[in-house]
Design a protein around this motif. Structure first.
Motif, PDB file in Angstrom:
ATOM      1  N   LEU A  73       0.801  -1.217   0.000  1.00  0.00           N
ATOM      2  CA  LEU A  73       0.000   0.000   0.000  1.00  0.00           C
ATOM      3  C   LEU A  73       0.842   1.279   0.000  1.00  0.00           C
ATOM      4  O   LEU A  73       0.282   2.377  -0.003  1.00  0.00           O
ATOM      5  N   LEU A 114      -0.103   4.658  -1.902  1.00  0.00           N
ATOM      6  CA  LEU A 114      -1.457   4.493  -2.434  1.00  0.00           C
ATOM      7  C   LEU A 114      -2.505   4.913  -1.417  1.00  0.00           C
ATOM      8  O   LEU A 114      -2.239   5.003  -0.222  1.00  0.00           O
ATOM      9  N   ARG A 115      -3.745   5.163  -1.914  1.00  0.00           N
ATOM     10  CA  ARG A 115      -4.889   5.359  -1.039  1.00  0.00           C
ATOM     11  C   ARG A 115      -5.378   3.998  -0.572  1.00  0.00           C
ATOM     12  O   ARG A 115      -5.307   3.013  -1.293  1.00  0.00           O
ATOM     13  N   ALA A 116      -5.889   3.975   0.644  1.00  0.00           N
ATOM     14  CA  ALA A 116      -6.442   2.731   1.191  1.00  0.00           C
ATOM     15  C   ALA A 116      -7.441   3.085   2.270  1.00  0.00           C
ATOM     16  O   ALA A 116      -7.540   4.232   2.712  1.00  0.00           O
ATOM     17  N   THR A 148      -1.857   6.558   2.241  1.00  0.00           N
ATOM     18  CA  THR A 148      -2.858   7.609   2.372  1.00  0.00           C
ATOM     19  C   THR A 148      -4.174   6.961   2.773  1.00  0.00           C
ATOM     20  O   THR A 148      -4.861   6.351   1.939  1.00  0.00           O
ATOM     21  N   VAL A 208     -11.598   1.460  -1.794  1.00  0.00           N
ATOM     22  CA  VAL A 208     -10.695   2.222  -2.648  1.00  0.00           C
ATOM     23  C   VAL A 208     -10.200   1.298  -3.752  1.00  0.00           C
ATOM     24  O   VAL A 208      -9.786   0.165  -3.485  1.00  0.00           O
ATOM     25  N   ASP A 209     -10.240   1.771  -4.985  1.00  0.00           N
ATOM     26  CA  ASP A 209      -9.768   1.005  -6.135  1.00  0.00           C
ATOM     27  C   ASP A 209      -8.604   1.758  -6.765  1.00  0.00           C
ATOM     28  O   ASP A 209      -8.794   2.793  -7.410  1.00  0.00           O
ATOM     29  N   ASN A 210      -7.394   1.243  -6.580  1.00  0.00           N
ATOM     30  CA  ASN A 210      -6.206   1.824  -7.199  1.00  0.00           C
ATOM     31  C   ASN A 210      -5.839   1.146  -8.510  1.00  0.00           C
ATOM     32  O   ASN A 210      -4.750   1.343  -9.032  1.00  0.00           O
ATOM     33  N   GLY A 211      -6.730   0.321  -9.028  1.00  0.00           N
ATOM     34  CA  GLY A 211      -6.438  -0.406 -10.255  1.00  0.00           C
ATOM     35  C   GLY A 211      -6.054  -1.843  -9.956  1.00  0.00           C
ATOM     36  O   GLY A 211      -6.845  -2.763 -10.136  1.00  0.00           O
ATOM     37  N   LEU A 236      -6.634  -2.910  -4.168  1.00  0.00           N
ATOM     38  CA  LEU A 236      -7.927  -2.450  -3.698  1.00  0.00           C
ATOM     39  C   LEU A 236      -8.072  -2.766  -2.212  1.00  0.00           C
ATOM     40  O   LEU A 236      -7.505  -3.742  -1.720  1.00  0.00           O
TER      41      LEU A 236
END
Length: 318
Positions: free
Chosen positions: A114, A117-119, A137, A145-148, A151
């Protein structure tokens, strides 16, 4: 067939693990071919909540999966087993899609997955996650949250939302809705919604918006405004916003936008209707407006979505 590896080690909670098994074990619509190959992976027989689980394979199988799911852990202060950390890192380096459910985010964070990344995680533990892993973050106010390729979901019900989101990404809205119907849960709650609402959704349809929701759904092709919704509900715009936040966990305009995107997805999947006509039927007005909102919400253009998820069957005229 896409393989989903579900990690199982001592100290994990049974709800998220069992829920993921229930969601991904079969396709109730019969439309997704191939469906997922679900494998429970662990170091051996493990204690998950009150149950003893016999994994299908070892943790090293994670590195060979297309998607790796880490269920919730019971004790966020306990050390993550080194063999699980190694397996998670290996899977991430191999290119697997990494997914955490609830406090499973602490495992991904400990593995460095993570970083940058956002989580999110269960709202009661977001401060601990942010303090312990400053390179992550942490967003405490969302369902998932979907970072591609990475997740993370909040707790319990939000974990179901994220699993349905994965099916929607992989197989489209029609299949995801069929799974949701089997589970008897809402078919789509956007990840940006609040983790919890100040007033629980009533068990019976006697809340102040009970009649407004179906009224609006029948008029998605109309240029509805907040004032229109408030007038139909016989309340002020401010009071309407308060009830929407309490009942739906979002604003009236966000709810309306979500329903319009869902309508567009259904039409793209099940008809050959032109993008211009779909834009009008979904209340977007023009194809340009639909394309802009659709890409921002779904991540691809309506045309690309149709090529991926168009269902065989009788086509409607355009």
């Amino acid at each position: 067939m896409a393989t989903i590896a579900l990690a199982a080690t001592d100290g994990m909670l049974h709800f998220e693990l069992a829920m993921a098994c229930e969601v991904f074990v079969r396709d109730p619509s019969g439309l997704a071919d191939p469906w997922y190959d679900l494998v429970v992976c662990g170091p051996g027989p493990v204690r998950v909540g009150a149950f003893r689980v016999e994994p299908d394979d070892g943790l090293d199988r994670l590195a060979h999966a297309d998607t790796v799911i880490i269920p919730a852990v019971d004790d966020i202060d306990a050390d993550v087993p080194p063999d699980l950390l190694d397996a998670v890192r290996a899977a991430h380096q191999a290119g697997a899609r990494m997914v955490s459910l609830c406090t499973g985010a602490f495992v991904l964070a400990a593995a460095g997955v993570l970083d940058g990344l956002r989580a999110t995680t269960h709202w009661a533990h977001t401060e601990a996650l942010a303090a312990r892993y400053p390179r992550v973050t942490v967003d405490p106010d969302v369902l998932y949250v979907d970072n591609g390729t990475v997740l993370a979901s909040a707790g319990k019900a939000a974990a179901i939302d994220l699993c349905l989101h994965l099916i929607r990404r992989d197989h489209g809205s029609t299949v995801a809705n069929a799974v949701a119907r089997r589970l008897v849960v809402p078919p789509h709650r956007a990840g940006g919604q609040a983790q919890f609402v100040t007033t629980p959704v009533p068990a019976r349809d006697d809340h102040p918006l009970a009649h407004l929701f179906p009224w609006a759904m029948e008029r998605l092709d109309c240029p509805l405004t907040v004032e229109d919704l408030a007038r139909q509900a016989n309340m002020s715009s401010r009071n309407l916003a308060r009830h929407f936040r309490a009942v739906a966990g979002t604003t009236p305009l966000q709810w309306l936008s979500t329903q319009r995107i869902r309508r567009a997805q259904e039409l793209l999947e099940n008809t050959d209707t032109s993008i211009d006509v779909i834009a009008q039927a979904a209340g977007m007005g023009t194809a340009t407006t639909l394309r802009r909102h659709f890409h921002r919400t779904v991540g691809v253009s309506p045309d690309a979505y149709r090529r991926t998820f168009r269902r065989p069957g009788p086509a409607s005229g355009s």
